[in-house]
Design an enzyme around this catalytic site. Structure first.
Site, mmCIF file in Angstrom:
data_model
loop_
_atom_site.group_PDB
_atom_site.id
_atom_site.type_symbol
_atom_site.label_atom_id
_atom_site.label_comp_id
_atom_site.label_asym_id
_atom_site.label_seq_id
_atom_site.Cartn_x
_atom_site.Cartn_y
_atom_site.Cartn_z
ATOM 1 N N TYR A 162 0.879 -1.184 0.000
ATOM 2 C CA TYR A 162 0.000 0.000 0.000
ATOM 3 C C TYR A 162 0.909 1.224 0.000
ATOM 4 O O TYR A 162 1.778 1.346 0.861
ATOM 5 C CB TYR A 162 -0.868 0.021 1.263
ATOM 6 C CG TYR A 162 -1.955 -1.040 1.290
ATOM 7 C CD1 TYR A 162 -3.245 -0.744 0.875
ATOM 8 C CD2 TYR A 162 -1.700 -2.333 1.737
ATOM 9 C CE1 TYR A 162 -4.256 -1.703 0.901
ATOM 10 C CE2 TYR A 162 -2.697 -3.306 1.771
ATOM 11 C CZ TYR A 162 -3.978 -2.985 1.353
ATOM 12 O OH TYR A 162 -4.970 -3.936 1.375
ATOM 13 N N PRO A 167 -12.474 0.525 -0.890
ATOM 14 C CA PRO A 167 -11.745 -0.752 -0.968
ATOM 15 C C PRO A 167 -10.481 -0.845 -0.121
ATOM 16 O O PRO A 167 -10.020 -1.956 0.164
ATOM 17 C CB PRO A 167 -11.396 -0.875 -2.455
ATOM 18 C CG PRO A 167 -11.503 0.495 -3.007
ATOM 19 C CD PRO A 167 -12.539 1.206 -2.189
HETATM 20 P P1 FAD Z 1 -22.318 -8.240 -5.388
HETATM 21 O O1 FAD Z 1 -21.048 -8.953 -5.592
HETATM 22 O O2 FAD Z 1 -22.473 -6.873 -5.940
HETATM 23 O O3 FAD Z 1 -23.473 -9.162 -5.940
HETATM 24 C C1 FAD Z 1 -24.795 -8.721 -6.122
HETATM 25 C C2 FAD Z 1 -25.429 -9.460 -7.266
HETATM 26 O O4 FAD Z 1 -26.790 -9.097 -7.361
HETATM 27 C C3 FAD Z 1 -24.797 -9.130 -8.601
HETATM 28 O O5 FAD Z 1 -24.432 -10.317 -9.271
HETATM 29 C C4 FAD Z 1 -25.864 -8.357 -9.340
HETATM 30 O O6 FAD Z 1 -25.816 -8.552 -10.741
HETATM 31 C C5 FAD Z 1 -27.124 -8.914 -8.728
HETATM 32 N N1 FAD Z 1 -28.278 -8.006 -8.817
HETATM 33 C C6 FAD Z 1 -28.290 -6.664 -8.719
HETATM 34 N N2 FAD Z 1 -29.534 -6.183 -8.861
HETATM 35 C C7 FAD Z 1 -30.339 -7.251 -9.071
HETATM 36 C C8 FAD Z 1 -31.727 -7.384 -9.295
HETATM 37 N N3 FAD Z 1 -32.534 -6.319 -9.332
HETATM 38 N N4 FAD Z 1 -32.218 -8.625 -9.477
HETATM 39 C C9 FAD Z 1 -31.409 -9.708 -9.430
HETATM 40 N N5 FAD Z 1 -30.072 -9.639 -9.229
HETATM 41 C C10 FAD Z 1 -29.548 -8.414 -9.038
HETATM 42 N N6 FAD Z 1 -13.862 -5.201 -2.349
HETATM 43 C C11 FAD Z 1 -12.647 -5.422 -1.906
HETATM 44 O O7 FAD Z 1 -12.507 -5.882 -0.778
HETATM 45 N N7 FAD Z 1 -11.550 -5.178 -2.720
HETATM 46 C C12 FAD Z 1 -11.694 -4.696 -4.000
HETATM 47 O O8 FAD Z 1 -10.718 -4.500 -4.699
HETATM 48 C C13 FAD Z 1 -12.952 -4.427 -4.475
HETATM 49 N N8 FAD Z 1 -13.150 -3.921 -5.725
HETATM 50 C C14 FAD Z 1 -14.430 -3.652 -6.132
HETATM 51 C C15 FAD Z 1 -14.647 -3.107 -7.395
HETATM 52 C C16 FAD Z 1 -15.958 -2.801 -7.823
HETATM 53 C C17 FAD Z 1 -16.171 -2.189 -9.195
HETATM 54 C C18 FAD Z 1 -17.052 -3.061 -6.967
HETATM 55 C C19 FAD Z 1 -18.473 -2.752 -7.402
HETATM 56 C C20 FAD Z 1 -16.821 -3.627 -5.727
HETATM 57 C C21 FAD Z 1 -15.526 -3.922 -5.287
HETATM 58 N N9 FAD Z 1 -15.269 -4.477 -4.031
HETATM 59 C C22 FAD Z 1 -14.029 -4.716 -3.600
HETATM 60 C C23 FAD Z 1 -16.328 -4.814 -3.134
HETATM 61 C C24 FAD Z 1 -16.674 -6.287 -3.182
HETATM 62 O O9 FAD Z 1 -16.482 -6.786 -4.470
HETATM 63 C C25 FAD Z 1 -18.102 -6.393 -2.735
HETATM 64 O O10 FAD Z 1 -18.141 -5.965 -1.385
HETATM 65 C C26 FAD Z 1 -18.700 -7.780 -2.865
HETATM 66 O O11 FAD Z 1 -18.854 -8.120 -4.212
HETATM 67 C C27 FAD Z 1 -20.046 -7.829 -2.157
HETATM 68 O O12 FAD Z 1 -20.710 -9.009 -2.482
HETATM 69 P P2 FAD Z 1 -22.284 -9.052 -2.607
HETATM 70 O O13 FAD Z 1 -22.605 -10.472 -2.887
HETATM 71 O O14 FAD Z 1 -22.886 -8.393 -1.432
HETATM 72 O O15 FAD Z 1 -22.652 -8.106 -3.824
HETATM 73 C C1 DHB Z 2 -7.178 -5.754 -3.413
HETATM 74 C C2 DHB Z 2 -8.081 -4.773 -3.209
HETATM 75 C C3 DHB Z 2 -8.057 -4.051 -2.045
HETATM 76 O O1 DHB Z 2 -8.950 -3.098 -1.826
HETATM 77 C C4 DHB Z 2 -7.116 -4.275 -1.094
HETATM 78 O O2 DHB Z 2 -7.099 -3.514 0.027
HETATM 79 C C5 DHB Z 2 -6.208 -5.266 -1.275
HETATM 80 C C6 DHB Z 2 -6.243 -6.014 -2.455
HETATM 81 C C7 DHB Z 2 -7.195 -6.526 -4.674
HETATM 82 O O3 DHB Z 2 -8.089 -6.311 -5.487
HETATM 83 O O4 DHB Z 2 -6.311 -7.344 -4.877
#
Ligand code: FAD
Ligand code: DHB
Length: 389
Positions: free
Chosen positions: A200, A292
């Site tokens: 980081y 993140p």
């Molecule tokens: P999601 O993974 O968002 O899953 C929700 C699902 O519901 C999706 O598949 C979506 O298509 C579906 N959905 C939405 N609306 C509807 C609907 N109306 N009907 C049916 N289905 C629907 N976290 C980290 O720790 N490190 C990272 O680097 C990181 N990068 C990220 C980058 C991005 C662009 C995003 C958006 C998030 C990132 N996150 C990261 C956060 C992490 O990915 C999320 O916290 C995690 O995916 C949460 O999981 P979830 O199952 O709650 O939601």
């Molecule tokens: C990654 C993302 C993060 O936000 C982090 O703190 C460490 C790793 C990753 O996407 O690998």
């Protein structure tokens, strides 16, 4: 159609919940608006806490993770061109595992398919009805036809933009939010990482993060402005800027190549309270977002599911609703601590456009204290590896 629990969303939260319930003999139907391939094409989180790994094991989806995941015993933080290591293992006895969200999602999808549990992808216009009654109904459209499912409970695992949170009347929901004045530009490349552990970086030109998905696939992030687009960042420009933000040794080890994914994510802190409305229960990004920095998003989705699955199993196996009643309070206690940690990490490591000389001195003092105090390092390590469930 009729089932016990309708799960909206096939991200990590929905899939994990589905596995834990199905394995306990509770019937679920999972609805996802996108296709399986689309869900698997999203590059997101990469670091799993031990609690999340344990849950994937419990869900019967941990075998490949244990073969291919990389166990990390620490991380590095770079400031003023010098790297400092935070030794998680020595400070807390715990480690984290580097394993992409995409891979965990694939393993969970395969495990669900192996159980023969129903999943409906490309389910459009999902809508939730009679949530305050004993018989909620969920409607959706698929291939031009309309369907309705009667159920006992709905799990809203459909992410920040999903329909579940929006189905709760405004006056029953309190939201808290901070939007940060920058984003993360992420790149994925099939080259070995610059170092064995994550780095980081707090740099005058902005934050950077060296992460990885394996020893042959790297993930890098750069702090960028909110008005920038992926097209503004051809690969060469990305590598040049990353090298400028790294210490000389990391810059020397940097292996560049053609990106296989590039995207910009905005940074936001958000919590919606409570996480329940009648028989609708929110989990994961549907209820909260963290910036993140610190890799808490996916891990929080997992801890919500640990609480929610236990509460639903108690409801069906013991006939008691006590766990469901306690779910929001229990989950939110842990969520707010992860919100604080992610906010603190973000604050400490980024350049804020409006920051004064005083703010920058405070940031420097915070880092200096961290590098010189075992107590401060323990506090960081304890939160990074994950607070207890
Ligand atoms: P999601 O993974 O968002 O899953 C929700 C699902 O519901 C999706 O598949 C979506 O298509 C579906 N959905 C939405 N609306 C509807 C609907 N109306 N009907 C049916 N289905 C629907 N976290 C980290 O720790 N490190 C990272 O680097 C990181 N990068 C990220 C980058 C991005 C662009 C995003 C958006 C998030 C990132 N996150 C990261 C956060 C992490 O990915 C999320 O916290 C995690 O995916 C949460 O999981 P979830 O199952 O709650 O939601
Ligand atoms: C990654 C993302 C993060 O936000 C982090 O703190 C460490 C790793 C990753 O996407 O690998």
């Amino acid at each position: 159609m009729r089932t016990q629990v309708v799960i909206v969303g096939s991200g990590p939260a929905g899939l994990l919940l589905g596995q834990l319930l199905e394995k306990a003999g509770i019937a679920t139907i999972l609805l996802e608006q996108k296709s399986k391939d689309y869900v698997l094409g999203r590059i997101r989180a990469g670091v799993l806490e031990q609690g999340a790994v344990a849950l994937l094991d419990e869900a019967g989806a941990g075998a490949r993770l244990h073969r291919e995941g990389l166990v990390h015993e620490g991380t590095e933080i770079a400031f003023s061109g010098v790297r400092h290591r935070i030794d998680f293992k020595a400070l807390t006895g715990k480690t984290v595992t580097v394993y992409g969200q995409t891979e965990a999602t694939r393993d969970l999808m395969d495990a669900r398919a192996a159980l023969g549990a129903p999943s409906i992808y490309e389910a459009l216009d999902v809508s939730l009805h009679d949530l305050e009654s004993e018989r909620p109904r969920v409607r959706y459209a698929k291939d031009g036809k309309n369907f309705e499912i009667a159920c006992d409970h709905v799990a809203g695992c459909d992410g920040f933009h999903g329909v579940s949170r929006r189905s709760i009347p405004e006056e029953r929901l309190r939201t808290y939010e901070r939007v940060y004045p920058f984003g993360w530009l992420g790149i994925l490349v099939d080259k070995p990482p610059v170092s064995e552990e994550l780095i980081y970086v707090n740099h005058a030109r902005g934050f950077a993060l060296c992460s990885m998905r394996s020893m042959t696939r790297s993930r890098y992030y750069l702090q960028c402005r909110l008005d920038e687009h992926v097209e503004d960042w051809p690969d060469d420009k990305f590598w040049e800027e990353l090298a400028r933000r790294l210490d000389p040794e990391a810059a020397k080890n940097l292996q560049t190549g053609a990106s296989i994914e590039k995207s910009i994510a905005p940074l936001r802190s958000f919590v919606a309270e409570p996480m329940r409305y009648g028989n609708l229960f929110l989990a994961g990004d549907a209820a909260h977002i963290v910036p993140p920095t610190g890799a808490k998003g996916l891990n929080l989705a997992a801890s919500d599911i640990a609480y929610l699955s236990a509460a639903l199993i108690e409801r069906y196996k013991k006939g008691s609703s006590a766990g469901l009643e306690a779910y929001p309070q229990k989950a939110l206690a842990r969520i707010w601590k992860a919100e604080r940690f992610s906010w603190w990490m973000t604050q400490m490591l980024h350049r804020f456009p409006e920051s004064s000389g005083f703010d920058q001195k405070m940031q420097g003092a915070e880092l200096d204290y961290l590098f010189s105090s075992k107590a401060a390092q323990t506090a960081l390590a304890e939160n990074y590896v994950g607070l207890p469930y």
